[in-house]
Design a protein around this motif. Structure first.
Motif, mmCIF file in Angstrom:
data_model
loop_
_atom_site.group_PDB
_atom_site.id
_atom_site.type_symbol
_atom_site.label_atom_id
_atom_site.label_comp_id
_atom_site.label_asym_id
_atom_site.label_seq_id
_atom_site.Cartn_x
_atom_site.Cartn_y
_atom_site.Cartn_z
ATOM 1 N N SER A 33 -34.109 -78.015 74.260
ATOM 2 C CA SER A 33 -32.838 -78.408 73.645
ATOM 3 C C SER A 33 -32.952 -78.303 72.133
ATOM 4 C CB SER A 33 -32.452 -79.837 74.029
ATOM 5 O OG SER A 33 -33.360 -80.765 73.483
ATOM 6 N N ARG A 34 -31.828 -78.235 71.463
ATOM 7 C CA ARG A 34 -31.775 -78.222 70.011
ATOM 8 C C ARG A 34 -30.695 -79.206 69.586
ATOM 9 N NH1 ARG A 34 -31.971 -72.240 67.553
ATOM 10 N NH2 ARG A 34 -32.687 -73.468 65.760
ATOM 11 N N GLY A 35 -30.907 -79.793 68.436
ATOM 12 C CA GLY A 35 -29.933 -80.790 68.019
ATOM 13 C C GLY A 35 -29.880 -80.987 66.521
ATOM 14 N N TRP A 36 -28.895 -81.777 66.130
ATOM 15 C CA TRP A 36 -28.719 -82.165 64.734
ATOM 16 C C TRP A 36 -28.830 -83.675 64.616
ATOM 17 C CZ3 TRP A 36 -28.497 -78.761 60.816
ATOM 18 C CH2 TRP A 36 -28.170 -77.430 61.117
ATOM 19 N N TYR A 37 -29.475 -84.093 63.564
ATOM 20 C CA TYR A 37 -29.614 -85.503 63.217
ATOM 21 C C TYR A 37 -29.231 -85.646 61.740
ATOM 22 C CZ TYR A 37 -32.233 -86.244 67.533
ATOM 23 O OH TYR A 37 -32.605 -86.336 68.855
ATOM 24 N N VAL A 48 -26.859 -86.793 66.023
ATOM 25 C CA VAL A 48 -25.489 -86.333 65.812
ATOM 26 C C VAL A 48 -24.988 -85.540 67.019
ATOM 27 C CG1 VAL A 48 -24.007 -84.849 64.403
ATOM 28 C CG2 VAL A 48 -25.764 -86.273 63.303
ATOM 29 N N ALA A 49 -25.762 -84.528 67.417
ATOM 30 C CA ALA A 49 -25.310 -83.669 68.506
ATOM 31 C C ALA A 49 -26.493 -82.923 69.088
ATOM 32 C CB ALA A 49 -24.254 -82.677 68.020
ATOM 33 N N THR A 50 -26.365 -82.535 70.353
ATOM 34 C CA THR A 50 -27.402 -81.789 71.052
ATOM 35 C C THR A 50 -26.781 -80.685 71.884
ATOM 36 O OG1 THR A 50 -28.825 -83.750 71.212
ATOM 37 C CG2 THR A 50 -29.278 -81.946 72.741
ATOM 38 N N ILE A 51 -27.500 -79.571 72.006
ATOM 39 C CA ILE A 51 -27.128 -78.523 72.940
ATOM 40 C C ILE A 51 -28.380 -78.166 73.740
ATOM 41 C CG2 ILE A 51 -27.514 -76.683 71.233
ATOM 42 C CD1 ILE A 51 -25.151 -75.185 72.618
ATOM 43 N N THR A 52 -28.239 -78.158 75.060
ATOM 44 C CA THR A 52 -29.389 -77.879 75.909
ATOM 45 C C THR A 52 -29.561 -76.379 76.111
ATOM 46 O OG1 THR A 52 -28.152 -77.885 77.975
ATOM 47 C CG2 THR A 52 -28.912 -80.020 77.132
ATOM 48 N N CYS A 95 -32.114 -80.383 61.563
ATOM 49 C CA CYS A 95 -32.071 -79.820 62.906
ATOM 50 C C CYS A 95 -33.413 -80.058 63.588
ATOM 51 C CB CYS A 95 -31.723 -78.342 62.886
ATOM 52 S SG CYS A 95 -32.934 -77.256 62.138
ATOM 53 N N LYS A 96 -33.359 -80.139 64.877
ATOM 54 C CA LYS A 96 -34.541 -80.383 65.683
ATOM 55 C C LYS A 96 -34.554 -79.457 66.880
ATOM 56 C CE LYS A 96 -35.097 -83.572 68.865
ATOM 57 N NZ LYS A 96 -35.204 -84.883 69.556
#
Length: 116
Positions: A33-37, A48-52, A95-96
């Motif tokens: 997954s990737r996401g924003w913090y 903040v948000a995640t997309i798998t 981003c993560k």
């Protein structure tokens, strides 16, 4: 090892829009997954948000309906479109990427300032 580089931050007025990008140094096909913090001054970092890997998206209540997370796997890039920005969206945005082995990789952050 995955290196992440954010870009696109800046100064915007309330109600305005910004688009953030996060480029990965290698293929992200093995990323779970990737996401924003984000982290505001004096506060803890918050999700903040995640997309798998399957394309499922999730958003924090505070940004739902205003922010959109997306990706371009061919470019190894993650995006965050931020609309209707508010003063309280001011923060450093990170981003993560989470690997298939649950190892987290972080970018260096990009500043977003919402001010009139």
């Amino acid at each position: 090892q995955v290196q992440l580089v954010e870009s696109g931050g800046g100064l915007v007025q309330p109600g305005g829009s910004l688009s953030l990008s996060c480029a990965a140094s290698k293929s992200v096909l093995s990323i779970r997954s990737r996401g924003w913090y984000r982290q505001a001054p004096g506060k803890q970092r918050e999700w903040v948000a995640t997309i798998t890997s399957g394309g499922t998206t999730n958003y924090a209540d505070s940004v739902k309906g205003r922010f959109t997370i997306s990706r371009d796997n061919a470019k190894n890039t993650l995006y965050l479109q931020m609309d209707s920005l508010k003063f309280e969206d001011t923060a450093v945005y990170y981003c993560k990427a989470r690997s298939s082995r649950y190892i987290d990789y972080w970018g260096q952050g990009t500043q977003v300032t919402v001010s009139s």
